[in-house]
Design a protein around this motif. Structure first.
Motif, PDB file in Angstrom:
ATOM      1  N   LEU A   1      -4.955   2.168   3.084  1.00 10.25           N
ATOM      2  CA  LEU A   1      -4.050   1.511   2.150  1.00 10.25           C
ATOM      3  C   LEU A   1      -3.333   2.537   1.280  1.00 10.25           C
ATOM      4  CD1 LEU A   1      -3.032  -1.226   1.151  1.00 10.25           C
ATOM      5  CD2 LEU A   1      -4.857  -1.200  -0.562  1.00 10.25           C
TER       6      LEU A   1
ATOM      7  N   ALA B   1      -0.338   3.843   3.076  1.00 12.19           N
ATOM      8  CA  ALA B   1       0.763   2.881   2.992  1.00 12.19           C
ATOM      9  C   ALA B   1       1.380   2.902   1.600  1.00 12.19           C
ATOM     10  CB  ALA B   1       0.259   1.489   3.339  1.00 12.19           C
ATOM     11  N   TYR B   2       0.551   3.000   0.589  1.00 13.61           N
ATOM     12  CA  TYR B   2       1.002   3.052  -0.803  1.00 13.61           C
ATOM     13  C   TYR B   2       1.993   4.195  -1.017  1.00 13.61           C
ATOM     14  CZ  TYR B   2       0.297   3.831  -5.895  1.00 13.61           C
ATOM     15  OH  TYR B   2       0.443   4.031  -7.240  1.00 13.61           O
TER      16      TYR B   2
ATOM     17  N   ILE C   1       2.836  -1.603  -4.117  1.00 18.18           N
ATOM     18  CA  ILE C   1       2.059  -2.711  -3.567  1.00 18.18           C
ATOM     19  C   ILE C   1       1.590  -3.636  -4.689  1.00 18.18           C
ATOM     20  CG2 ILE C   1      -0.097  -3.292  -2.373  1.00 18.18           C
ATOM     21  CD1 ILE C   1       0.160  -0.688  -0.819  1.00 18.18           C
TER      22      ILE C   1
ATOM     23  N   THR D   1       5.021  -5.196   7.121  1.00 15.53           N
ATOM     24  CA  THR D   1       4.110  -5.164   8.263  1.00 15.53           C
ATOM     25  C   THR D   1       4.236  -3.871   9.037  1.00 15.53           C
ATOM     26  OG1 THR D   1       4.200  -7.576   8.460  1.00 15.53           O
ATOM     27  CG2 THR D   1       3.455  -6.349  10.393  1.00 15.53           C
TER      28      THR D   1
ATOM     29  N   MET E   1       2.403  -1.120   7.169  1.00 18.70           N
ATOM     30  CA  MET E   1       0.953  -1.321   7.214  1.00 18.70           C
ATOM     31  C   MET E   1       0.398  -1.048   8.614  1.00 18.70           C
ATOM     32  SD  MET E   1      -0.105  -2.052   4.144  1.00 18.70           S
ATOM     33  CE  MET E   1      -1.616  -3.030   4.182  1.00 18.70           C
ATOM     34  N   GLU E   2       1.096  -1.472   9.636  1.00 15.39           N
ATOM     35  CA  GLU E   2       0.640  -1.197  11.005  1.00 15.39           C
ATOM     36  C   GLU E   2       0.732   0.284  11.337  1.00 15.39           C
ATOM     37  OE1 GLU E   2       1.432  -5.401  13.367  1.00 15.39           O
ATOM     38  OE2 GLU E   2       3.010  -3.868  13.385  1.00 15.39           O
TER      39      GLU E   2
ATOM     40  N   PHE F   1      -3.411  -0.736  10.062  1.00 19.51           N
ATOM     41  CA  PHE F   1      -3.819  -2.106   9.766  1.00 19.51           C
ATOM     42  C   PHE F   1      -3.405  -3.074  10.872  1.00 19.51           C
ATOM     43  CE2 PHE F   1      -4.147  -0.549   5.387  1.00 19.51           C
ATOM     44  CZ  PHE F   1      -5.322  -1.175   4.969  1.00 19.51           C
TER      45      PHE F   1
ATOM     46  N   THR G   1      -2.889  -7.427  11.791  1.00 18.16           N
ATOM     47  CA  THR G   1      -2.494  -8.662  11.125  1.00 18.16           C
ATOM     48  C   THR G   1      -3.229  -9.850  11.733  1.00 18.16           C
ATOM     49  OG1 THR G   1      -0.657  -9.081  12.650  1.00 18.16           O
ATOM     50  CG2 THR G   1      -0.184  -7.739  10.693  1.00 18.16           C
TER      51      THR G   1
ATOM     52  N   PHE H   1      -3.788  -8.167   5.734  1.00 18.22           N
ATOM     53  CA  PHE H   1      -3.886  -6.989   6.600  1.00 18.22           C
ATOM     54  C   PHE H   1      -5.349  -6.549   6.630  1.00 18.22           C
ATOM     55  CE2 PHE H   1       0.389  -7.175   4.980  1.00 18.22           C
ATOM     56  CZ  PHE H   1       1.152  -6.981   6.128  1.00 18.22           C
TER      57      PHE H   1
END
Length: 229
Positions: A79, A82-83, A93, A173, A176-177, A181, A183, A191
């Motif tokens: 995470l 992604a952040y 986020i 998405t 995150m992917e 992550f 879904t 996620f």
């Protein structure tokens, strides 16, 4: 609720109202230290936290557990990647849920058919998020509210979503992917990091260790804003 002659008027978690001497209170924020877990407020200080299931503003109508955003370590590291990506693009986020005790999951599933039957939250391996535009401070428009649990909240309903809403979900998405992550179909906000290990599914929040953030040192996440400084 205020201070008078060295005493604060405080609301306890059971709803009772008490006076407490400021000799026993700290104005410095405290965070959970737990082996194998990360308190996201320490490592993602620029994120927006609205732990919806820790308030009455959710489909069950009750606060299901304390507002402590925990994830198991490997999921938290994903995470944080992604952040950083979102941060560089001008977003942050907004975290609506992270670790969720099994008892809370049971109540959520009892309240709706769209709860997902997903136990990865109870291992600290799933997170519910949206995005906020840092410049405006406004949350991006999405197909439904988080934890809406209507049919329109499912990814299979994306053909019915307005283009802007679909674009926002697709962007979130994709990022995150890109960090690993996965879904699920019926919740655009969910996620997860599949796995069978993680946190205790029923943490005793009263037994957790709370420490001042200063004792953690510098968080291992550098945002674009920090880098500019």
């Amino acid at each position: 609720y205020g201070k008078n002659n060295g005493f604060y008027l405080c609301e306890m978690k059971d709803g009772s109202i008490v006076y407490c001497s400021d000799d026993y209170l700290s104005l410095q924020a405290t965070y959970v230290e737990l082996e194998g877990a990360v308190d996201l407020r320490v490592y993602m200080p620029g994120a927006d936290f609205k732990l919806q299931l820790s308030s009455t503003d959710n489909i069950t109508g009750e606060a299901l557990y304390p507002a402590v955003p925990l994830l198991e370590e490997s999921t938290a590291l994903m995470l944080m990647e992604a952040y950083k990506i979102f941060d560089e693009a001008g977003y942050t986020i907004k975290i609506y849920d992270a670790y969720r005790p099994a008892s809370a999951q049971d109540k959520l599933e009892a309240a709706t058919d769209f709860a997902g039957n997903n136990d990865l939250h109870s291992l600290g391996r799933a997170v519910d998020i949206s995005l906020v535009n840092r410049a405006s401070g406004k949350e991006l428009r999405m197909p439904t509210k988080v934890h809406d649990f209507s049919e329109n909240a499912g990814r299979s309903a994306s053909a019915n979503w307005e283009w802007t809403l679909k674009n926002n979900v697709d962007y979130m998405t994709g990022v995150m992917e890109s960090v690993g992550f996965k879904t699920i179909d019926n919740e655009w906000w969910h996620f997860e990091n599949p796995g069978s290990t993680g946190l205790d599914t029923e943490l005793d929040y009263d037994a957790l260790t709370y420490k001042p953030v200063s004792e953690y040192g510098k968080a291992p996440v550098e945002t674009a804003e920090e880098a500019a400084e």
